[in-house]
Structure formats: structure tokens, C-alpha cells
Design a protein around this motif. Structure first.
Motif, short mmCIF file in Angstrom:
data_model
loop_
_atom_site.label_atom_id
_atom_site.label_comp_id
_atom_site.label_asym_id
_atom_site.label_seq_id
_atom_site.Cartn_x
_atom_site.Cartn_y
_atom_site.Cartn_z
N TYR A 49 -27.09 30.86 15.90
CA TYR A 49 -28.40 31.36 16.36
C TYR A 49 -29.54 30.44 15.96
N ALA A 84 -32.04 30.11 18.62
CA ALA A 84 -32.61 31.39 19.03
C ALA A 84 -33.67 31.91 18.06
N LEU A 85 -33.68 31.40 16.84
CA LEU A 85 -34.61 31.90 15.82
C LEU A 85 -36.05 31.47 16.03
N GLY A 86 -36.26 30.40 16.78
CA GLY A 86 -37.63 29.89 16.94
C GLY A 86 -38.17 29.43 15.59
N PRO A 87 -39.45 29.75 15.29
CA PRO A 87 -40.07 29.25 14.06
C PRO A 87 -39.40 29.74 12.77
N TRP A 88 -38.64 30.84 12.83
CA TRP A 88 -37.97 31.34 11.63
C TRP A 88 -36.88 30.38 11.13
N TYR A 139 -37.10 28.81 7.80
CA TYR A 139 -37.21 29.68 6.62
C TYR A 139 -35.87 30.25 6.15
N LEU A 140 -34.79 29.97 6.87
CA LEU A 140 -33.50 30.52 6.45
C LEU A 140 -32.65 29.39 5.86
N VAL A 184 -29.74 29.23 4.79
CA VAL A 184 -28.33 29.17 5.21
C VAL A 184 -28.13 28.23 6.40
N LEU A 185 -29.18 28.01 7.18
CA LEU A 185 -29.06 27.15 8.37
C LEU A 185 -29.12 25.67 8.00
#
Lengths: 174, 174
Positions: free
Chosen positions: A158, A161-165, A168-169, A171-172
Motif C-alpha cells: 500500500y 496508496a498512502l499518499g503523504p502518510w 510517516y510509517l 515499516v515502509l
């Protein structure tokens, strides 16, 4: 945290149910995609865990406990599963893994190694002398590492698919 | 992988069972230890996931779908759980999370946003305009990231017990 056989068994016993809860019935879009060239999908990871049950952990524990003249472990083939699981379903793999794990833990519980046995050693092909305790602790951490890997590989599907997020994750970005 | 509501729901629905399979009945040695100062234990992570259900995901989805004049989201307090869950048991937290998740997904399924609604936007306090689709994809990846985190934190408890294997498990070095 000091090694304790019951703590270790508690995690090892749970892994098949964790994988089932995470993966059973999911679309292949989640289960058969990887992180890029020469990486594993969740399906591949379950295959690798099966290889560990069939050829690695308990075989090495037996070598250590037998204390024979040659205590060298066979090298573990980390890619064996890529050949043998083609055409199988993930459900088949999850069932196989659960069955092997139950059998292996029954054997380990019957052996019930005590303090002294946990200090017995075998010979790792790459880094030499290792104790039974280290082998069993590694079995536990190896399970947990691969649960983390499966979750990470799924999350990465994803990424766009997350866009600007996406930024901030953490794990990615592992 | 393109976003698909059913794919997203399939993962979101599974998370409570994954956490139960991984954590229920485990000793606090596994569930209440963290990775070092200012990091979270598995218990803390479940608390954080509860906060997301109570104050974040569906609240933001409602703001987007309502398309009112002010579509700014409330900032998400990532530390709220550290105050409110003291003295609770992990079982209580797992039950609470499962209950909230079921309720939130029932609401989402009832809203059943279509293609056009998935493109509607709200205003994130830090990075501005985001779509409903991005919010829902982030909810999924956020779950998976925290499952990976719990597994990693648990694996690290055995870092010293692994002996020479420690260097070979990437999960211990993240």
C-alpha cells in the motif's frame, strides 16, 4: 531476558495460529507479492518456515543432545522452499507448517532439556560452537522476525496508496 | 497495489485475531518489555491501537464523508494510551480493541464508500489535503506496521540469548 524453555515454547506454539489469523483467506494480492527482486512474499516466508521445521531446528537440537563425535550441523538451505512449493496453495503450506511445528514441539517437550543440556554444544558450519539454548532462542527470534517480515511486506503493497502518510510509517522504509 | 475496500477490510478485520494469537496468555516478560528508553512494549502498542479506534480513523473518515466547511482533523495523540491503560490487563486491552474494531468496521461497511467518495478529502493538521482512500490505506499499513513492531520488540528480548546468531537476524537490528 534470560532464556527459559517455557517462555520459548509459548512463542513457538503460537506461531502457526498467528500466521493463520494473519493470512488465511486473504487474496493473493496480499499473500503472493514481495518487496522487490529477490525478496519473499508471505507465501514464500511460510515455505521457508516449513523448511526450518523439516531440515533445521530439531535436527540440530538432536545433534547437540546426542553429543556424538561429529556435531557439525548441515548447512540450512534457505532457498529450498522456492523449488518445492510451486503450485501449492497457501492453505496447504499453513497446514503443513502447523502439523510439523506440533510434532517438533512434542519432541522437544519429551526431551525436556534441563540446565546442563541447554549448555551442550554443536558446531555451526559458519560460526562454530553454539549451545542448545542459543539454538532454541534463535528458533523463537527467527519466528518473530518472519512474522514481522510478512507484516512489512504486506504493508509495502500500500506504499503508493498512502499518499503523504507514506513518509510517516517506518515499516515502509525497512 | 491499487487500493480496494475489500482488500483493506480483509486485513483490518484480521488484526484483533492476530494480536490475540500472538499475545494471549503470554508471560509479561514477553508482553511488558520494550526496546529501550521511550519505546513501547507489546502492551503499549495495543493501547495505541485502541486510541486509533477511539479517536482517529473513523472520526477522520466521518469528517471527510460529511464534507462540512471545516474538514481539519484533530491531531492524533500518540501517547494518550500511556496514561489511560495503567493497571489494566493485556486481556482487557485485547478485548477492548477487538470490540472497537468490529464496531468501526461495521460503520465503514454501512457507509460503503464508492470510488467518488474515496476521492473526497479532509485536512491533515501536518501535511494538508488527504483523501479517504489514503486514510483507509494508512489504517491498514498502520496495523501491519504495529504487528511487525510487536514481533520485533519480542524478538529483541532474546538478543543476548542468541549468542553468535544475533548478527544474522535482521529483525534485531531495526
Amino acid at each position: 531476558m534470560d532464556f527459559d524453555l517455557n517462555d520459548a515454547l509459548a512463542v513457538l506454539e503460537r506461531t502457526p495460529a498467528v500466521l493463520r489469523a494473519l493470512l488465511t483467506g486473504l487474496s493473493e494480492r496480499w499473500t503472493h507479492r514481495n518487496e522487490g527482486p529477490a525478496t519473499w512474499s508471505p507465501f514464500d516466508v511460510v515455505g521457508h518456515l516449513i523448511d526450518g521445521e523439516e531440515t533445521d531446528w530439531m535436527g540440530r537440537a538432536r545433534i547437540i543432545l546426542a553429543q556424538g563425535p561429529d556435531r557439525r550441523f548441515e548447512p540450512f538451505d534457505r532457498f529450498r522452499h522456492l523449488g518445492v512449493n510451486e503450485g501449492k496453495s497457501l492453505e496447504q503450506l499453513l497446514d503443513r507448517f502447523a502439523e510439523l511445528r506440533v510434532r517438533n514441539l512434542e519432541e522437544l517437550k519429551a526431551l525436556n532439556p534441563g540446565r546442563q543440556q541447554l549448555r551442550l554444544t554443536g558446531e555451526h558450519p559458519e560460526f562454530g560452537s553454539v549451545t542448545l539454548e542459543q539454538l532454541l532462542a534463535t528458533w523463537v527470534a527467527h519466528d518473530l522476525g518472519h512474522i514481522a517480515q510478512i507484516s512489512r511486506v504486506m504493508a509495502k503493497q500500500y506504499r503508493e496508496a498512502l499518499g503523504p502518510w507514506e513518509a510517516y510509517l517506518p515499516v515502509l522504509h525497512r
